[in-house]
Design an enzyme around this catalytic site. Structure first.
Site, short mmCIF file in Angstrom:
data_model
loop_
_atom_site.label_atom_id
_atom_site.label_comp_id
_atom_site.label_asym_id
_atom_site.label_seq_id
_atom_site.Cartn_x
_atom_site.Cartn_y
_atom_site.Cartn_z
N ARG A 97 77.70 -30.01 -54.84
CA ARG A 97 76.48 -29.20 -54.80
C ARG A 97 76.11 -28.70 -56.19
O ARG A 97 74.94 -28.62 -56.54
CB ARG A 97 76.66 -28.01 -53.86
CG ARG A 97 75.42 -27.11 -53.82
CD ARG A 97 75.41 -26.17 -52.65
NE ARG A 97 76.55 -25.26 -52.67
CZ ARG A 97 76.82 -24.40 -51.69
NH1 ARG A 97 76.05 -24.39 -50.62
NH2 ARG A 97 77.85 -23.60 -51.77
N LYS A 135 81.81 -23.16 -39.66
CA LYS A 135 81.66 -23.10 -41.11
C LYS A 135 83.03 -23.42 -41.72
O LYS A 135 83.90 -22.56 -41.80
CB LYS A 135 81.17 -21.73 -41.56
CG LYS A 135 80.86 -21.65 -43.05
CD LYS A 135 80.31 -20.28 -43.42
CE LYS A 135 79.95 -20.24 -44.90
NZ LYS A 135 81.09 -20.47 -45.80
N CYS A 158 124.87 -4.02 -44.21
CA CYS A 158 126.31 -3.82 -43.96
C CYS A 158 127.17 -3.84 -45.22
O CYS A 158 128.37 -3.58 -45.15
CB CYS A 158 126.82 -4.89 -42.98
SG CYS A 158 126.86 -6.56 -43.67
N GLU A 202 77.67 -24.24 -35.11
CA GLU A 202 78.65 -25.13 -35.74
C GLU A 202 79.68 -24.33 -36.54
O GLU A 202 79.39 -23.24 -37.02
CB GLU A 202 77.94 -26.13 -36.66
CG GLU A 202 76.83 -26.91 -35.95
CD GLU A 202 75.94 -27.69 -36.91
OE1 GLU A 202 76.39 -27.95 -38.05
OE2 GLU A 202 74.81 -28.03 -36.52
N GLU A 224 85.43 -9.68 -51.22
CA GLU A 224 84.95 -8.93 -52.39
C GLU A 224 83.69 -9.58 -52.96
O GLU A 224 82.76 -8.89 -53.38
CB GLU A 224 86.05 -8.87 -53.45
CG GLU A 224 87.23 -7.97 -53.07
CD GLU A 224 88.38 -8.08 -54.06
OE1 GLU A 224 88.66 -7.08 -54.73
OE2 GLU A 224 88.99 -9.16 -54.14
N SER A 234 72.42 -22.78 -50.43
CA SER A 234 73.49 -22.05 -49.75
C SER A 234 72.87 -21.35 -48.54
O SER A 234 71.66 -21.44 -48.31
CB SER A 234 74.14 -21.04 -50.69
OG SER A 234 73.18 -20.10 -51.13
N CYS A 290 124.54 -7.20 -48.93
CA CYS A 290 123.65 -6.99 -47.78
C CYS A 290 123.27 -5.51 -47.68
O CYS A 290 124.16 -4.65 -47.62
CB CYS A 290 124.33 -7.45 -46.50
SG CYS A 290 123.37 -7.09 -45.00
#
Length: 674
Positions: free
Chosen positions: A139, A118, A403, A116, A37, A82, A400
């Protein structure tokens, strides 16, 4: 309003959204949206800027998020940029064509790229002065990062001093955490959404002793202002200084080879212990990197080819309960269809009752679904911001659903079990499915659909029925060919597959029984330890008859031993095994310290063997370490001939392949101690 004015309004909204999500992702380590997104928002922005280049003057490229105010700021000597993203093969090709054009390269000139992984982690930088670790930083926003020096020093295998290094050295890399360590971290009470967040949160701890406990790893990928000629040379130099670099790296000047590397790593990513989300292509020649330079956001000489999304958001329509062969009730999310990584997902695991309660998952919610490799899709989170109306909490069943039997939860376990046992048809069917699976009896043609058919007609209601199926069909005078999907060929193939499966090695036999905690790996350990079925069965009876008796086998823990004891205490299980072995030939396991004369050889059979069936001979040969092929080639080592050999006999003579009689072959498969 002009088109450009309208585009600027859209761009302003996109920038505001991207900055908000940058803050959550890079600074707070708590993203609200998936990577896919986020990439889509950035892609929408780039399309507008490409269509209206003049808007670039209104748009400032941001990288990451502002540094966390809890840490002191560090100004980067060189901006930490980046990378631009590619989302398909065509994007990569455009990038490579564009770089060649910028470099004014001729058509016949080669351009080499370093390919390489990522790694999905947190970028960081380290400065060494006079060979000693001086400072480490994140960074941040590309200009300023956070000072994480003390935390970085706790990472295992990261050099604090370097021999034969320049007086001033800056290296950059990625901090990450293995998936298994991430799972263990969350099991200990943490609540990280994914390994990337766990790594980022761990490296940003105010207390370095906490960071030291988090099993962080790192991978270096560049030397700032390197004197090296190529990226490949830089990685080798980093290695020589004692830094960890990634082993999955190639250099190539061939476009198809670069794409093949992407495909190979994408298909193999589930076998790598850490998360990767793409492949980075860098021009290998560092001089050419300098010529190309950078934009305000990213280098012109590199691009990240992202893997298809492994996460997506969709609506959870319903929670259903699946009953497995051990009786475990597993909640399943029934989803509105969503395409994740090229696969349409409609169902995902919710694990157990505790997970539903911990994540507060409700029918009607919008959930984050993750798919990684061949792992079953799972719901990893809920977007509660989209829960606009009150939704009812999910009530886990007290009986269950298959059954109607009572369910129970064992002490210190999260799983809830059906007490129906062999009365529960879901458990019976799942037990039989496990029994015929590839790593057990490997009966091709007995899938879920076929088993359900035979179960409903009372032909297969337990595993013994499989080996009396032909007899039952004949006795009941059932014409299978009259049913849809059952032709003469499919019937014959199934009966033949059942007959061939009657010869089985000990490892597969143990695994086929579906004993709790005895998976393929443990079954192999048990088989190699006890060698023969008789030895194994005798020891299991001792285990069941004497609570003080135990077995000492490396990697077989108390939980597994108690499970074996429980299984063999039940008389109906003993009856089932004793009835089952009457139909079988169980091949002994070979001790790991033994080899045979055909170990590592490729062999082919022809003719009819007098001492055993072809399937048994194949299994004996494979147990002795040989590869059994159905056709002759120049790579065949031996042809084993029985009575009335076919055309393979003459072909083997023409290819000078060594021919063995059945008697000689029987001698060759005997174990020779080494």
């Amino acid at each position: 309003m002009t088109d450009q004015e309208e585009a600027k309004l859209i761009l302003d909204k996109l920038n505001e959204k991207i900055r908000y999500h940058d803050l959550l992702y890079y600074t707070q380590d708590s993203p609200e949206i998936s990577d896919a997104e986020y990439d889509d928002l950035c892609h929408q922005r780039s399309i507008i800027l490409e269509k209206f280049p003049s808007l670039n003057s209104y748009y400032q490229d941001y990288i990451g998020g502002d540094p966390d105010s809890r840490f002191s700021k560090v100004k980067h000597n060189e901006r930490m940029l980046s990378l631009d993203n590619a989302f398909n093969k065509q994007d990569v090709e455009k990038f490579m064509v564009r770089t060649r054009k910028l470099l004014d390269m001729k058509e016949n000139e080669s351009l080499c790229f370093s390919c390489e992984l990522k790694i999905d982690g947190l970028s960081f930088s380290i400065i060494y002065k006079n060979g000693k670790l001086f400072q480490a930083s994140t960074r941040g926003n590309g200009y300023f990062g956070e000072n994480i020096t003390n935390n970085v020093k706790t990472i295992e295998n990261l050099p604090h001093t370097i021999q034969n290094a320049p007086d001033f050295l800056e290296v950059r890399g990625e901090v990450y955490i293995d998936r298994n360590d991430f799972i263990q971290l969350n099991n200990e009470g943490k609540n990280f959404a994914n390994p990337r967040n766990a790594a980022a949160g761990s490296i940003r701890q105010l207390d370095p002793t906490i960071t030291a406990q988090r099993k962080l790893k790192y991978c270096m990928y560049t030397i700032v202002n390197s004197n090296c000629l190529t990226q490949t040379e830089s990685l080798n130099l980093l290695n020589s200084w004692g830094f960890c670099t990634n082993e999955h790296t190639i250099s190539t000047d061939n476009f198809e080879e670069a794409i093949n590397f992407y495909n190979k790593m994408y298909n193999n990513r589930s076998n790598i212990s850490y998360d990767i989300d793409g492949i980075i292509y860098k021009i290998n020649n560092i001089k050419l990197q300098h010529i190309l330079g950078t934009t305000s956001k990213s280098p012109r000489w590199a691009i990240a080819y992202k893997f298809p999304a492994i996460e997506g958001k969709t609506k959870l329509n319903k929670i259903s309960i699946q009953v497995g062969r051990t009786g475990v009730l597993t909640p399943i999310a029934e989803l509105a269809p969503i395409n994740i990584g090229g696969v349409v997902i409609t169902r995902a695991s919710l694990h157990n009752k505790s997970e539903i309660e911990r994540k507060d998952i409700r029918e009607g919610d919008y959930v984050i679904v993750k798919r990684a490799g061949d792992v079953i899709p799972q719901v990893v989170d809920v977007d509660k911001s989209l829960r606009t109306v009150e939704l009812a909490e999910f009530n886990f069943p007290t009986a269950c659903p298959a059954c109607g039997s009572t369910v129970y939860q064992a002490q210190q376990e999260v799983s809830i079990y059906c007490m129906g046992g062999l009365f529960c048809h879901n458990q019976i069917l799942e037990k039989i499915r496990h029994f015929v699976s590839k790593d057990a009896f490997n009966i091709i043609g007995l899938g879920k659909k076929q088993l359900l058919f035979f179960y409903e007609y009372g032909l297969i209601t337990n595993i013994i029925d499989i080996f009396t199926l032909e007899e039952k069909i004949n006795n009941k005078n059932i014409q299978l060919s009259s049913f849809n999907g059952w032709g003469e060929k499919s019937i014959n193939n199934l009966l033949s597959a059942i007959n061939n499966s009657k010869v089985i090695n000990l490892e597969n036999f143990i695994f086929s029984l579906g004993i709790r905690f005895v998976g393929k790996h443990i079954a192999k350990i048990l088989a190699n330890h006890f060698i023969s079925y008789k030895n194994w069965y005798t020891e299991m009876l001792k285990l069941a008859q004497d609570v003080n008796y135990t077995i000492n086998i490396q990697q077989v823990g108390l939980k597994t031993i108690n499970s074996l004891r429980t299984f063999f205490t039940e008389q109906h299980n003993l009856n089932m095994i004793n009835n089952l072995v009457e139909h079988l030939t169980i091949i002994d396991a070979q001790s790991n310290s033994y080899v045979s004369l055909i170990h590592g050889k490729t062999i082919v059979f022809t003719g009819e063997l007098s001492s055993m069936s072809r399937s048994e001979a194949k299994l004996k040969s494979e147990t002795a370490g040989a590869k059994v092929s159905s056709s002759l080639s120049k790579n065949t080592d031996f042809l084993i001939i029985g009575n009335n050999p076919g055309s393979k006999y003459k072909k083997a003579q023409s290819l000078n392949i060594q021919i063995l009689s059945e008697d000689i072959w029987l001698q060759y498969i005997q174990p020779n101690k080494v």
